[in-house]
Design a protein around this motif. Structure first.
Motif, mmCIF file in Angstrom:
data_model
loop_
_atom_site.group_PDB
_atom_site.id
_atom_site.type_symbol
_atom_site.label_atom_id
_atom_site.label_comp_id
_atom_site.label_asym_id
_atom_site.label_seq_id
_atom_site.Cartn_x
_atom_site.Cartn_y
_atom_site.Cartn_z
ATOM 1 N N GLU A 33 0.808 -1.217 0.000
ATOM 2 C CA GLU A 33 0.000 0.000 0.000
ATOM 3 C C GLU A 33 0.840 1.265 0.000
ATOM 4 N N ARG A 219 -3.241 -0.440 -2.367
ATOM 5 C CA ARG A 219 -3.692 -1.205 -1.203
ATOM 6 C C ARG A 219 -4.612 -2.354 -1.626
ATOM 7 N N GLU A 221 -7.616 -4.402 -1.014
ATOM 8 C CA GLU A 221 -8.833 -4.178 -0.238
ATOM 9 C C GLU A 221 -9.617 -5.456 0.020
ATOM 10 N N THR A 235 -7.566 -4.529 -5.526
ATOM 11 C CA THR A 235 -6.892 -3.400 -4.888
ATOM 12 C C THR A 235 -7.736 -2.133 -4.914
ATOM 13 N N SER A 236 -7.247 -1.122 -4.195
ATOM 14 C CA SER A 236 -7.938 0.166 -4.090
ATOM 15 C C SER A 236 -8.011 0.885 -5.429
ATOM 16 N N THR A 250 1.078 -9.075 5.742
ATOM 17 C CA THR A 250 0.556 -7.727 5.918
ATOM 18 C C THR A 250 0.908 -7.119 7.275
#
Length: 414
Positions: A33, A219, A221, A235-236, A250
């Motif tokens: 991220e 990031r 998600e 991902t974001s 993570t």
């Protein structure tokens, strides 16, 4: 977008998983991220304490911590919270603070810590990496008579290859700033230290040269799970990556594990570091642990770093000046005053398990998901060993029961 192995998280554990998986012939993608230049791994002390270092949960830890709190010197800070998970973690931490568990943990530290040291040395030699690595021991300085006398009872024999009890003149040679308020010191000769920032930068650079793909500032998600497999890593940015296998590394963040219905016995613990320059004649000879204060002082090529504090129950990622001042006050209570020039402060979260044993191994229900988490303050110390275990699991399609490393060194089985 199809991918072979996706590693979520680019800390020291994620990079070591990438290193060993790439060496085994897998195509590896690391997603993080951030740009991984200021992660928890970058703020690490760089102390590789494989030998003769007790875990955080040891017999007497609660009493000792309370005494230090009364003196204003405790490294541990607990923020009251309504979260039942933290209290469950604390209960497990207390239950693990016994002689039998401590002995077992220290044996595991030695086994997998030595393996990691050998891997680091092999990386340096094979790839010409500059880690600023020194295997010249860890000095343990005691500021309490009780803890020092207890340690002397444990090391009441002669082993010149393993340790040396220092008199005050010898201690001053190693730590020129020390004052006579220190109660004693033991040099544990088999440990090492390096510059964590150099390690992260050098390892990332090497991995990129070997073809490892880095997707940064993106990031993850969600994990789209279908038919007991991770179908997509979402991902974001709206990107969907379709992995053959996913490694979850993570750190302290458990959102994705929660999505997988995996309740990890782990809590974030906030730690701090202060990096500075000091007169060369005052720089310690080797990494120095102020045992009772939980302060580590690590010499680096052009600077020195102090690391300390374990804040439980905090979600504030900012540097709190009060905690920086507390580290300095505790440090200078036993050291001569000097100017910390070009000072840089840092704060970050460490993923702590209640017995310092990492959470590694394949998910029992999701066939193509493996965990590499929970190394806490020992991520640098054990990352290569964990990376090799994870690579062996994934590349050879092993079950947890077929991996001695998982059975011995995973909190899922402790």
């Amino acid at each position: 977008m199809k991918k072979d192995v996706v590693i979520i998280g680019g800390g020291i554990v994620g990079l070591n998983c990438a290193y060993f998986l790439q060496k085994s012939g897998r195509e590896v993608t690391v997603i993080d991220e951030n740009d991984i230049t200021d992660s928890t791994s970058f703020g690490n002390a760089g102390l590789l304490s494989s030998y003769d270092k007790t875990p955080l949960s040891y017999p007497g830890v609660v009493t000792n911590t309370l005494k230090l709190m009364l003196k204003g010197q405790s490294p541990a800070i607990f923020h009251p919270t309504i979260s039942p998970k933290i209290y469950k973690w604390l209960l497990n931490f207390i239950l693990n603070a016994n002689e039998k568990r401590t002995k077992k943990t220290m044996m595991l530290f030695e086994k997998f810590g030595e393996l990691s040291l050998q891997f680091y040395e092999q990386m340096i030699k094979e790839h010409n990496l500059d880690f600023d690595y020194h295997r010249n021991g860890m000095l343990s300085v005691f500021t309490e008579d009780k803890s020092y006398n207890q340690k002397l009872k444990t090391y009441n024999y002669v082993d010149e290859d393993r340790f040396k009890i220092l008199d005050f003149d010898e201690l001053q040679e190693y730590v020129p700033t020390i004052t006579q308020k220190a109660k004693g010191a033991i040099l544990f000769k088999k440990n090492a230290h390096f510059d964590s920032r150099k390690v992260m930068n050098e390892l990332k650079k090497h991995l990129e040269q070997e073809g490892v793909e880095f997707i940064l500032n993106e990031r993850v998600e969600q994990l789209d799970i279908r038919n007991d497999k991770v179908k997509y890593v979402i991902t974001s940015n709206g990107n969907q990556y379709r992995p053959n296998h996913t490694v979850m590394s993570t750190g302290y963040q458990t959102l994705l594990a929660n999505q997988c219905k995996k309740d990890l016995m782990m809590t974030p613990a906030k730690g701090y570091s202060i990096t500075f320059e000091m007169p060369s004649e005052l720089v310690p000879k080797t990494s120095t642990l102020f045992n009772d204060l939980f302060i580590v002082m690590t010499p680096r090529k052009d600077s020195v770093r102090l690391t300390s504090k374990l804040e439980i129950g905090s979600d504030d990622s900012k540097v709190v000046q009060k905690q920086i001042d507390s580290i300095k006050n505790n440090f200078f209570a036993y050291n001569k005053s000097f100017d910390m020039k070009n000072e840089t402060t840092w704060a970050g979260f460490r993923p702590l398990t209640p017995n310092d044993i990492p959470l590694i191994g394949r998910d029992e229900n999701i066939k193509n998901l493996t965990y590499a988490m929970g190394l806490g303050w020992l991520g640098m110390t054990f990352a290569p060993a964990v990376g090799s275990i994870i690579s062996d699991l994934v590349s050879n399609d092993k079950k947890n029961a077929q991996s001695d490393g998982v059975l011995l060194f995973s909190g899922f089985y402790q």
